[in-house]
Design a protein around this motif. Structure first.
Motif, PDB file in Angstrom:
ATOM      1  N   MET A   1       0.877  -1.170  -0.018  1.00 55.60           N
ATOM      2  CA  MET A   1       0.062   0.085  -0.029  1.00 55.60           C
ATOM      3  C   MET A   1       0.958   1.174  -0.012  1.00 55.60           C
ATOM      4  SD  MET A   1      -3.062   1.155   0.397  1.00 55.60           S
ATOM      5  CE  MET A   1      -4.129   2.684   0.727  1.00 55.60           C
ATOM      6  N   ILE A   2       0.676   1.908  -0.924  1.00 52.42           N
ATOM      7  CA  ILE A   2       1.451   3.407  -1.114  1.00 52.42           C
ATOM      8  C   ILE A   2       0.509   4.422  -0.369  1.00 52.42           C
ATOM      9  CG2 ILE A   2       2.136   5.253  -2.476  1.00 52.42           C
ATOM     10  CD1 ILE A   2       2.650   2.910  -4.674  1.00 52.42           C
ATOM     11  N   ALA A   3       0.966   4.978   0.903  1.00 52.15           N
ATOM     12  CA  ALA A   3       0.239   5.847   1.593  1.00 52.15           C
ATOM     13  C   ALA A   3       0.168   7.386   0.979  1.00 52.15           C
ATOM     14  CB  ALA A   3       0.903   6.043   2.976  1.00 52.15           C
ATOM     15  N   TYR A   4       1.342   7.771   0.668  1.00 54.98           N
ATOM     16  CA  TYR A   4       1.680   9.128  -0.178  1.00 54.98           C
ATOM     17  C   TYR A   4       2.643   9.214  -1.247  1.00 54.98           C
ATOM     18  CZ  TYR A   4       5.424  10.270   3.090  1.00 54.98           C
ATOM     19  OH  TYR A   4       6.547  10.164   3.562  1.00 54.98           O
ATOM     20  N   LEU A   5       2.716  10.125  -2.001  1.00 57.35           N
ATOM     21  CA  LEU A   5       3.466  10.501  -2.891  1.00 57.35           C
ATOM     22  C   LEU A   5       4.016  12.025  -2.842  1.00 57.35           C
ATOM     23  CD1 LEU A   5       2.300   8.803  -5.973  1.00 57.35           C
ATOM     24  CD2 LEU A   5       3.932   7.886  -4.870  1.00 57.35           C
ATOM     25  N   LYS A   6       5.319  12.155  -2.542  1.00 56.73           N
ATOM     26  CA  LYS A   6       5.810  13.330  -2.499  1.00 56.73           C
ATOM     27  C   LYS A   6       6.881  13.653  -3.502  1.00 56.73           C
ATOM     28  CE  LYS A   6       7.462  16.363   1.200  1.00 56.73           C
ATOM     29  NZ  LYS A   6       7.820  16.629   2.763  1.00 56.73           N
ATOM     30  N   GLY A   7       6.789  14.570  -4.354  1.00 55.68           N
ATOM     31  CA  GLY A   7       7.577  14.817  -5.598  1.00 55.68           C
ATOM     32  C   GLY A   7       7.185  16.041  -6.375  1.00 55.68           C
ATOM     33  N   LYS A   8       8.112  16.091  -7.367  1.00 61.50           N
ATOM     34  CA  LYS A   8       7.759  17.203  -8.295  1.00 61.50           C
ATOM     35  C   LYS A   8       6.744  16.908  -9.198  1.00 61.50           C
ATOM     36  CE  LYS A   8      10.132  20.012 -11.807  1.00 61.50           C
ATOM     37  NZ  LYS A   8      11.456  20.055 -12.591  1.00 61.50           N
ATOM     38  N   LEU A   9       5.702  17.969  -9.257  1.00 60.00           N
ATOM     39  CA  LEU A   9       4.656  17.974 -10.166  1.00 60.00           C
ATOM     40  C   LEU A   9       4.838  18.333 -11.663  1.00 60.00           C
ATOM     41  CD1 LEU A   9       1.558  17.822 -10.414  1.00 60.00           C
ATOM     42  CD2 LEU A   9       1.598  20.182 -10.044  1.00 60.00           C
ATOM     43  N   VAL A  10       4.952  17.176 -12.340  1.00 62.18           N
ATOM     44  CA  VAL A  10       5.322  17.432 -13.945  1.00 62.18           C
ATOM     45  C   VAL A  10       4.142  17.677 -14.786  1.00 62.18           C
ATOM     46  CG1 VAL A  10       6.463  15.916 -15.668  1.00 62.18           C
ATOM     47  CG2 VAL A  10       7.189  15.538 -13.517  1.00 62.18           C
ATOM     48  N   TYR A  11       3.068  17.255 -14.398  1.00 64.23           N
ATOM     49  CA  TYR A  11       1.840  17.620 -15.335  1.00 64.23           C
ATOM     50  C   TYR A  11       0.634  17.374 -14.432  1.00 64.23           C
ATOM     51  CZ  TYR A  11      -1.528  17.020 -19.219  1.00 64.23           C
ATOM     52  OH  TYR A  11      -2.380  17.326 -20.000  1.00 64.23           O
ATOM     53  N   LYS A  12      -0.227  18.442 -14.776  1.00 63.15           N
ATOM     54  CA  LYS A  12      -1.414  18.572 -14.050  1.00 63.15           C
ATOM     55  C   LYS A  12      -2.685  18.575 -15.053  1.00 63.15           C
ATOM     56  CE  LYS A  12      -3.147  22.573 -12.006  1.00 63.15           C
ATOM     57  NZ  LYS A  12      -3.468  23.585 -11.049  1.00 63.15           N
ATOM     58  N   ASP A  13      -3.617  17.866 -14.903  1.00 64.99           N
ATOM     59  CA  ASP A  13      -5.013  17.681 -15.528  1.00 64.99           C
ATOM     60  C   ASP A  13      -6.036  17.602 -14.626  1.00 64.99           C
ATOM     61  OD1 ASP A  13      -6.237  16.847 -18.514  1.00 64.99           O
ATOM     62  OD2 ASP A  13      -7.102  15.729 -17.015  1.00 64.99           O
ATOM     63  N   PRO A  14      -7.236  18.046 -14.931  1.00 62.70           N
ATOM     64  CA  PRO A  14      -8.263  18.016 -14.029  1.00 62.70           C
ATOM     65  C   PRO A  14      -8.686  16.578 -13.513  1.00 62.70           C
ATOM     66  CG  PRO A  14      -8.854  19.483 -15.799  1.00 62.70           C
ATOM     67  CD  PRO A  14      -7.654  18.886 -16.178  1.00 62.70           C
ATOM     68  N   THR A  15      -8.094  15.672 -14.283  1.00 64.20           N
ATOM     69  CA  THR A  15      -8.385  14.323 -13.872  1.00 64.20           C
ATOM     70  C   THR A  15      -7.423  13.404 -13.341  1.00 64.20           C
ATOM     71  OG1 THR A  15      -8.142  13.442 -16.100  1.00 64.20           O
ATOM     72  CG2 THR A  15     -10.461  14.152 -15.465  1.00 64.20           C
ATOM     73  N   PHE A  16      -6.159  13.968 -13.750  1.00 66.48           N
ATOM     74  CA  PHE A  16      -4.842  13.222 -13.083  1.00 66.48           C
ATOM     75  C   PHE A  16      -3.751  14.105 -13.235  1.00 66.48           C
ATOM     76  CE2 PHE A  16      -4.273  12.865 -17.956  1.00 66.48           C
ATOM     77  CZ  PHE A  16      -2.798  13.137 -18.016  1.00 66.48           C
ATOM     78  N   VAL A  17      -2.548  13.715 -12.422  1.00 69.29           N
ATOM     79  CA  VAL A  17      -1.372  14.239 -12.341  1.00 69.29           C
ATOM     80  C   VAL A  17      -0.187  13.341 -12.555  1.00 69.29           C
ATOM     81  CG1 VAL A  17      -1.982  16.220 -10.853  1.00 69.29           C
ATOM     82  CG2 VAL A  17      -1.474  13.973  -9.621  1.00 69.29           C
ATOM     83  N   ILE A  18       1.009  13.934 -13.012  1.00 68.99           N
ATOM     84  CA  ILE A  18       2.125  13.001 -13.172  1.00 68.99           C
ATOM     85  C   ILE A  18       3.079  13.579 -12.097  1.00 68.99           C
ATOM     86  CG2 ILE A  18       3.988  12.035 -14.415  1.00 68.99           C
ATOM     87  CD1 ILE A  18       1.942  12.247 -16.692  1.00 68.99           C
ATOM     88  N   ILE A  19       3.535  12.879 -11.090  1.00 73.41           N
ATOM     89  CA  ILE A  19       4.534  13.148  -9.842  1.00 73.41           C
ATOM     90  C   ILE A  19       5.620  12.616 -10.197  1.00 73.41           C
ATOM     91  CG2 ILE A  19       5.057  13.462  -7.691  1.00 73.41           C
ATOM     92  CD1 ILE A  19       2.071  13.447  -7.181  1.00 73.41           C
ATOM     93  N   ASP A  20       6.994  13.284 -10.444  1.00 75.38           N
ATOM     94  CA  ASP A  20       8.164  12.710 -10.641  1.00 75.38           C
ATOM     95  C   ASP A  20       8.848  12.497  -9.276  1.00 75.38           C
ATOM     96  OD1 ASP A  20      11.209  13.139 -10.665  1.00 75.38           O
ATOM     97  OD2 ASP A  20      10.817  12.930 -12.717  1.00 75.38           O
ATOM     98  N   ILE A  21       9.147  11.405  -8.840  1.00 76.42           N
ATOM     99  CA  ILE A  21       9.998  10.860  -7.740  1.00 76.42           C
ATOM    100  C   ILE A  21      11.235  10.315  -8.031  1.00 76.42           C
ATOM    101  CG2 ILE A  21       9.744   9.897  -5.524  1.00 76.42           C
ATOM    102  CD1 ILE A  21       6.663  10.084  -5.692  1.00 76.42           C
ATOM    103  N   SER A  22      12.368  10.727  -7.910  1.00 73.98           N
ATOM    104  CA  SER A  22      13.574  10.376  -8.257  1.00 73.98           C
ATOM    105  C   SER A  22      13.765   9.632  -9.478  1.00 73.98           C
ATOM    106  CB  SER A  22      14.082   9.213  -7.113  1.00 73.98           C
ATOM    107  OG  SER A  22      13.926   9.689  -5.727  1.00 73.98           O
ATOM    108  N   GLY A  23      12.946  10.344 -10.522  1.00 72.88           N
ATOM    109  CA  GLY A  23      13.213   9.824 -12.054  1.00 72.88           C
ATOM    110  C   GLY A  23      12.161   9.070 -12.317  1.00 72.88           C
ATOM    111  N   VAL A  24      11.189   8.703 -11.581  1.00 71.84           N
ATOM    112  CA  VAL A  24      10.103   7.638 -11.593  1.00 71.84           C
ATOM    113  C   VAL A  24       8.604   8.538 -11.735  1.00 71.84           C
ATOM    114  CG1 VAL A  24       8.563   5.788 -11.268  1.00 71.84           C
ATOM    115  CG2 VAL A  24      11.214   5.818 -11.124  1.00 71.84           C
ATOM    116  N   GLY A  25       8.073   8.757 -13.005  1.00 68.07           N
ATOM    117  CA  GLY A  25       6.882   9.372 -13.092  1.00 68.07           C
ATOM    118  C   GLY A  25       5.630   8.403 -12.443  1.00 68.07           C
TER     119      GLY A  25
END
Length: 199
Positions: free
Chosen positions: A1-25
């Protein structure tokens, strides 16, 4: 279970985001209320829920603990899957949903696309006691800053509705109906939210 993600916001859309964490999106599905709270943050933290099916592992993200808690309550109910839970939390704010459940207001929940009368009643009956313990009936609506509607906003709203399962023709019709009522001064998230509620 992944409780949370903390990283760089690479892309934001009203229905999804892509978060970069150590080079993994990480592709994370979000509701409209989380989208409106993210603003233009460069680094974000989202509370998450990992839904595992045979053919897919899907992450759902939430800006606030209360929204995640409501999402988990919703998907515990027979007939309410994660996508329906997200649709409900895109159509209604956490406050509106809690109030509707606490006051046994089936109709408000039934107005959400994909939620029938029986499902709405089941949501209220199964969650009212849990919600009443911690519901706050004094609601505060957060204004998200209005921007003039241009073709880009209309296009983004259309794409979001299609992603949420609307046929393109219905989505276009709903957006047009909302813009006719409200005029051009409406934000993207308000346009999508109003379009979701249009019969």
């Amino acid at each position: 279970m992944i409780a949370y993600l903390k990283g760089k916001l690479v892309y934001k859309d009203p229905t999804f985001v892509i978060i970069d964490i150590s080079g993994v999106g990480y592709h994370v599905k979000i509701s409209l209320q989380t989208y409106s709270k993210i603003k233009d943050e460069e680094h974000i933290m989202l509370l998450t829920y990992l839904h595992i099916k045979e053919d897919a592992h899907t992450l759902y993200g939430f800006k606030e603990e209360n929204e995640k808690r409501l999402f988990l309550h919703l998907i515990s109910i027979s007939g309410v899957g994660p996508n329906t839970g997200l649709m409900i939390l895109s159509s209604l704010s956490s406050d509106e949903l809690e109030t509707a459940i606490a006051q046994e207001d089936f109709r408000t929940i039934q107005n959400v696309k994909g939620v029938g009368a029986k499902t709405a009643q089941r949501i209220v009956l199964e969650l009212k006691d849990k919600i009443r313990k911690d519901v706050l009936l004094d609601q505060g609506q957060v204004q998200t800053g209005f921007i003039g509607v241009n073709n880009k906003i209309r296009e983004e709203a259309l794409q979001a509705l299609i992603t949420l399962g609307f046929p393109k023709a219905t989505a276009e019709k709903n957006i047009a109906a909302v813009l006719k009522k409200t005029g051009s001064e409406i934000s993207l998230e308000e346009l999508i939210k109003a379009s979701l509620k249009t019969p």
